[in-house]
Design an enzyme around this catalytic site. Sequence first.
Site, PDB file in Angstrom:
ATOM      1  N   ASP A  26      -7.896  -2.904  -4.644  1.00 22.81           N
ATOM      2  CA  ASP A  26      -7.388  -1.953  -5.636  1.00 22.81           C
ATOM      3  C   ASP A  26      -8.543  -1.214  -6.303  1.00 22.81           C
ATOM      4  OD1 ASP A  26      -5.487  -0.643  -7.093  1.00 22.81           O
ATOM      5  OD2 ASP A  26      -5.214  -2.234  -8.578  1.00 22.81           O
ATOM      6  N   ASN A  74       3.220   2.773  -0.973  1.00 22.76           N
ATOM      7  CA  ASN A  74       2.218   3.844  -0.904  1.00 22.76           C
ATOM      8  C   ASN A  74       2.739   5.092  -0.196  1.00 22.76           C
ATOM      9  OD1 ASN A  74      -0.576   1.552  -0.461  1.00 22.76           O
ATOM     10  ND2 ASN A  74       0.323   2.379  -2.335  1.00 22.76           N
TER      11      ASN A  74
END
Length: 300
Positions: A26, A74
């Site tokens: 991340d 995503n």
Amino acid sequence: MLDRTYERLLEREVDGAPSHVAVIQDGNRRYADERGKDASDGHRAGAETTEQVLDWCADVGVEELTLYTFSTENFDRPPEENERLFALLDEKLREFAEAERVHDREVSIRAIGETDQLPEHLRDAVEYAETRTSGYDQLRLNIALAYGGRAELLGAARDAARAVEEGDLAPHEIGADEIDRRLYEGPTRDVDLIIRTGGDERTSNFLPWHANGNEAAVFFCTPYWPAFAKKDFLRAIRTYESREESWRRTRARRALALVRAVGSAELDEASAIVDRFREYLPRRELERVDRDEGESATAD
């Protein structure tokens, strides 16, 4: 120099590596944003970190590494951003498939997830990387693409339900092994340690079957993935080792309590556990259990 000194200290403290490490990479976009760059620049910087982590895993003895590279959620990002990311993944998969470090380390590459949702050129790159490294077994690299843990479990449950409906499987035959067999082809062992970079403290639907069922240790750290350093990796390994030591100590004390409650002569298995984990018990407790076992032997 201070960082390198700290790394050496951590290297001396690390005694046993987890078999399977899973990483939530991340912070690529935030890393780029803070530097006034495009998201694709952050993803490219993150890819460089991935290459380093492969070496670190091999150095400490990790046997399997799973990277959360692209989740099903995503797909909701801007199409142009995903297109650039898919192009980068295509490029890096082909580079990895030819990289000396991959072949020297005998790394086997495997993609897990709903890969049929990916663009054709990326699916071709996945197939190329998997085929090119299929003969290796020293370090397994799983790349989670179009992956969602809940979707994986639902898919396995529906697959088992269809097998029951078609008469190929009886309901009482559905157990952990049967579900495990119907998950995405990828991880070969349960997860021992999850690492998440970027500051968020959540595991984001990542490998719930392989991690939660194994009570994996979790290490959260603030550096964005492109800034993740070896010292952070070693701190994560140390966290895993501390958790394992705590688990062994707890198990030994539970076995010790059973021995005291029922009698060592009736609980040979519990006594064996105490013996196995003696090094994790305080000396006073060991002296007490030795005294109790001596008294029991005398009584017999």
